[in-house]
Design an enzyme around this catalytic site. Structure first.
Site, PDB file in Angstrom:
ATOM      1  N   GLY A 208      28.534 -12.248 -10.770  1.00 29.24           N
ATOM      2  CA  GLY A 208      27.790 -10.780 -11.621  1.00 29.24           C
ATOM      3  C   GLY A 208      27.816  -9.349 -11.330  1.00 29.24           C
ATOM      4  N   ASN A 209      26.994  -8.494 -12.679  1.00 27.07           N
ATOM      5  CA  ASN A 209      28.115  -7.131 -12.245  1.00 27.07           C
ATOM      6  C   ASN A 209      26.678  -6.265 -11.983  1.00 27.07           C
ATOM      7  OD1 ASN A 209      25.920  -6.318 -14.880  1.00 27.07           O
ATOM      8  ND2 ASN A 209      28.156  -8.552 -15.321  1.00 27.07           N
ATOM      9  N   ARG A 210      27.296  -4.936 -12.078  1.00 24.75           N
ATOM     10  CA  ARG A 210      25.597  -4.486 -11.730  1.00 24.75           C
ATOM     11  C   ARG A 210      25.277  -3.867 -12.978  1.00 24.75           C
ATOM     12  NH1 ARG A 210      29.175  -0.236  -8.501  1.00 24.75           N
ATOM     13  NH2 ARG A 210      26.933   1.496  -8.553  1.00 24.75           N
ATOM     14  N   SER A 211      25.115  -4.589 -14.293  1.00 24.42           N
ATOM     15  CA  SER A 211      24.107  -4.017 -15.370  1.00 24.42           C
ATOM     16  C   SER A 211      23.025  -3.864 -14.409  1.00 24.42           C
ATOM     17  CB  SER A 211      24.794  -4.326 -16.138  1.00 24.42           C
ATOM     18  OG  SER A 211      23.845  -3.764 -16.904  1.00 24.42           O
TER      19      SER A 211
END
Ligand code: CTP
Length: 416
Positions: A208-211
């Site tokens: 995933g990512n931090r958005s």
């Protein structure tokens, strides 16, 4: 800290004004509550006095030596009327001064925001719509009501937006004035993607990512406040949808891709979007294989590395597939390096992806992800560069929509 007058009309939704009051005082504002006499039949003066720390009065006769209606109106930085009933909109449009609230509206120099709440029939009545048009023509903001459950079993347009949405929109007016929420997206259909995609490795793990999705949420909320029909394609964001916005939840980049193509082209009889804004952080890669069962350490299936395959570039695909007149906006989080500064990388990306507008975040100092403030530069395919000053993500969203509205082809029907 701003001085805010919170006018409260006499409707059942008056109870939500106490929650709005709480949001505003917790944000550090000094709030003076001016209810109508009928508002006090729904919420007691003691509640407003305790939460605001100021006395509450409804009549100009209550504090004659102070000439309260003049002092309160003249010294406010913002006046918000929440809920604004059909009767209150009518009295404000007629310029009446028959109680402290309407008198205050006539003395206010500050931006005025009406947040309507009433039954659908009352909202849609041509008398109310004429009053709304009059108030907007004079420069006030009249938010579109939310659609949903009303008092009793019925539902439709007329519901008061949630206090958190109202507070976020008031921050836009405090920094940009009433023009920042002009109804200039009326009749437009916009699609916004937000959040971050998750690419599964096995039934419990993902890349995933931090958005946080907050900038996309703000763009959707402000577009709805400015009159647009808004679809929010939301990748893994738990926050409740902003009022007036239809959300399409997605998980992976492939799901987001399918939803964006459908919504931008127009699904279920809806027409193609006028503007598309891709704020979502779409994973560029996904695991080449997804295990059916959990990958256990020490098992024969324990991986020593993860093979990745490229995901489609959704933004570039949307640019190639777009119908005539559809405006496509991309986002780019960039850092400067030996090959160029942030804007040089962003200009190259704008050309590579073929977008009309690219909104650039400088993430060198890691100050954007998960924060409520943002600062962006808007690059146009026409070579223009516009700095949107640092501010709350809703205020930044208004600056981005300003840049988009100016580029939309004419011909939308007027806001209503
Ligand atoms: N985007 C997309 N599909 C992808 C990756 C990104 O639609 N697979 C969109 C994002 O929503 C954003 C824009 O493209 O609007 C820019 O994303 P970014 O990751 O910065 O672009 P890349 O082309 O992946 O550039 P880089 O080589 O810098 O990673």
């Amino acid at each position: 800290m701003s001085r805010i007058v919170l006018g409260v009309g006499g409707g059942v939704a008056a109870y939500k004004s106490a929650l709005l009051l709480r949001e505003l005082t917790e944000a550090g504002h000094d709030v003076r509550v001016v209810p109508t006499a009928s508002a006090l039949r729904f919420v007691g003066a003691a509640t407003f006095e305790a939460l605001s720390g100021h006395p509450v009065s409804t009549e100009v006769w209550d504090d004659v030596p102070e000439v309260a209606h003049v002092r309160i109106g003249q010294t406010a930085d913002l006046v918000v009327v929440c809920p604004a009933t059909a009767d209150l909109l009518a009295r404000a449009a007629a310029g009446r001064a028959d109680d402290l609230l309407t008198a205050t509206l006539l003395t206010a120099h500050a931006p005025v925001v009406f947040v309507p709440a009433m039954h659908t029939e009352m909202w849609l009545h041509s008398a109310t719509q004429d009053n709304v048009a009059t108030l907007r023509r004079r420069g006030s903001v009249v938010l579109p009501p939310a659609v949903g459950r009303l008092t009793g079993p019925d539902s439709g347009p007329g519901r008061l937006p949630e206090p958190a949405d109202v507070a976020a929109l008031l921050s836009v007016v405090l920094s940009g004035g009433a023009a920042a929420l002009a109804p200039d997206l009326g009749g437009r259909r916009v699609v916004v993607s937000a959040g971050g995609t998750r690419e599964p490795l096995d039934p419990v793990r993902y890349l995933g990512n931090r958005s946080s999705g907050r900038q996309g949420w703000a763009l959707a909320r402000v577009a709805a406040a400015r009159g647009a029909e808004v679809v929010l394609v939301a990748a893994n964001v738990a926050d409740p949808a902003p009022f007036g916005v239809r959300t399409v939840p997605v998980g992976t980049a492939e799901e987001l891709r399918a939803a964006m193509h459908a919504e931008c082209a127009g699904v279920d009889g809806s027409r193609p979007a006028d503007a598309v804004v891709m704020t979502a952080a779409v994973a560029d890669f996904r695991p080449a294989t997804v295990a059916d069962t959990k990958l256990k350490k020490g098992s024969a299936a324990e991986p020593s590395s993860v093979a990745l395959v490229r995901n489609a570039d959704v933004l570039a695909e949307l640019v190639s597939a777009r119908p005539a007149g559809q405006l496509v906006v991309g986002f780019a989080a960039e850092t400067g390096d030996a090959e160029g500064d942030v804007l040089a990388h962003a200009r190259a990306k704008l050309a590579r992806k073929g977008v009309d507008v690219l909104v650039v975040n400088d993430v060198s100092a890691g100050q954007v992800f998960g924060h409520s403030d943002n600062e962006v530069t808007v690059l146009g395919a026409d070579g223009s560069t516009t700095a949107v000053p640092s501010g709350r993500k809703d205020a930044v969203a208004a600056g981005i929509w300003d840049a988009v509205v100016g580029r939309l082809p004419a011909a939308a029907p007027p806001a209503g």
